[in-house]
Design an enzyme around this catalytic site. Structure first.
Site, PDB file in Angstrom:
ATOM      1  N   THR A   1      -1.386   2.577  -4.976  1.00  0.00           N
ATOM      2  CA  THR A   1      -2.383   1.810  -4.666  1.00  0.00           C
ATOM      3  C   THR A   1      -3.551   2.271  -3.578  1.00  0.00           C
ATOM      4  O   THR A   1      -2.375   2.533  -2.864  1.00  0.00           O
ATOM      5  CB  THR A   1      -2.055   0.656  -5.291  1.00  0.00           C
ATOM      6  OG1 THR A   1      -3.479  -0.232  -4.403  1.00  0.00           O
ATOM      7  CG2 THR A   1      -1.090   0.078  -4.301  1.00  0.00           C
TER       8      THR A   1
ATOM      9  N   GLY B   1      -0.257  -0.148 -21.211  1.00  0.00           N
ATOM     10  CA  GLY B   1      -0.967  -0.050 -19.819  1.00  0.00           C
ATOM     11  C   GLY B   1      -2.512   0.748 -19.859  1.00  0.00           C
ATOM     12  O   GLY B   1      -2.716   2.353 -20.858  1.00  0.00           O
TER      13      GLY B   1
ATOM     14  N   TYR C   1       1.144  -7.984  -3.852  1.00  0.00           N
ATOM     15  CA  TYR C   1       1.553  -7.163  -4.648  1.00  0.00           C
ATOM     16  C   TYR C   1       0.915  -5.690  -3.528  1.00  0.00           C
ATOM     17  O   TYR C   1       1.874  -4.809  -3.812  1.00  0.00           O
ATOM     18  CB  TYR C   1      -0.073  -6.622  -5.287  1.00  0.00           C
ATOM     19  CG  TYR C   1      -0.581  -5.584  -5.991  1.00  0.00           C
ATOM     20  CD1 TYR C   1       0.141  -5.691  -7.010  1.00  0.00           C
ATOM     21  CD2 TYR C   1      -1.280  -4.718  -5.918  1.00  0.00           C
ATOM     22  CE1 TYR C   1       0.387  -4.437  -8.058  1.00  0.00           C
ATOM     23  CE2 TYR C   1      -1.662  -3.592  -6.912  1.00  0.00           C
ATOM     24  CZ  TYR C   1      -1.141  -3.206  -7.652  1.00  0.00           C
ATOM     25  OH  TYR C   1      -1.196  -1.649  -8.169  1.00  0.00           O
TER      26      TYR C   1
END
Length: 283
Positions: A97, A10, A121
């Site tokens: 996030t 990532g 998400y």
């Protein structure tokens, strides 16, 4: 410091590898986040001095139809990691996030603002946060937004690819946030991990995003200008670009509490120039 990083390919994991190549990096082959118990077992086996979780389910739209699977990766796995770290008295850094918020208003969201995810998400990432806190160990939850780098798939690289062949691109202009360089996130995670070892009382939830806040359309314009591309960016509303998962209109994050770690918001404009140069060198 012996550092264990979950994640290998990532954006943030790759930037961490540039900075601490001697850290232990566990990709899916070594620690699959769909098996939370196995991830916890690797912590007990390796016995590092700090753990950073830079791995996650990041397919936002696919999570709408596969929320149960995303919940294991984004919710249950970090919770299991945090419990293992708490048992071994190891600091744990979890990347989260801006999608844990509903995106209303125009003011930056503070870390203690009530959460209300708009999509699957966001719900799974919030579950991970809750699990990390419930573990009761030394930890930092670092919420960030709009991550970009020279690696993988991200908005900057997509704009460069499309801008090289298109005269005009339509880009959403009514979502506002802080584009954040993956390299800056890696630096922040390392600084926070070191600080947590010395000052466990700094455990908590923090925000880290690039400055200044900008729309996706203006971010795209800056990318085109930085790359010397003539592609024109036309603003469109979110309603003209429907996606399976709803996106927050306001992704601004209040990052002032990061001062406890001596961290400031990174200037994404400088990072755009650096990354474009890096990509040019690899052509």
């Amino acid at each position: 410091m012996t550092l264990l990083v979950f994640g290998k390919t990532g954006q943030v994991a790759l930037e961490l590898a540039r900075r601490v190549p001697d850290a232990v990096f566990l990709g899916r082959a070594e620690a699959d986040l769909s098996d939370p118990a196995a991830c916890a077992a690797r912590i007990a086996e390796i016995r590092p001095q700090a753990v950073i979780n830079a791995a996650a389910w990041t397919a936002v739209d696919r999570a709408e139809t596969e929320e149960a699977a995303a919940l294991v990766v984004n919710g249950e796995a970090p919770a299991a990691m945090a419990r293992a770290c708490a048992a071994a008295l190891i600091p744990f850094v979890q990347i989260s996030t801006d999608y844990v918020f509903d995106g209303t208003g125009t003011e930056p969201f503070a870390p203690d603002h009530p959460t209300a995810p708009l999509n699957a998400y966001g719900r799974t990432k919030l579950a991970g946060e809750d699990g990390v806190r419930a573990a009761g160990g030394v930890h930092a939850i670092l919420r960030t937004s709009w991550v970009f780098s020279a690696h993988g798939n991200n908005f900057l690289k997509t704009m460069l690819r499309l801008g090289a062949t298109r005269e005009v691109l339509n880009v959403v202009g009514d979502q506002i946030g802080g584009p954040t360089p993956a390299g800056a996130i890696a630096d922040a995670c390392l600084q926070i991990a070191h600080r947590l070892r010395r000052a466990p009382e700094t455990s908590g939830t923090y925000h880290f995003s690039g400055a200044p806040d900008v729309s996706w359309a203006d971010f795209a314009r800056a990318i085109m200008a930085g790359a010397g591309l003539a592609c024109r960016i036309e603003d469109i509303p979110t309603s003209a670009w429907p996606t399976p998962a709803a996106r927050p209109a306001n992704s601004r994050l209040d990052c002032t509490s990061l001062s406890v770690f001596g961290l400031d918001r990174p200037d994404w404009r400088a990072a755009v120039a650096q990354i474009i140069d890096e990509l040019d060198e690899t052509k």
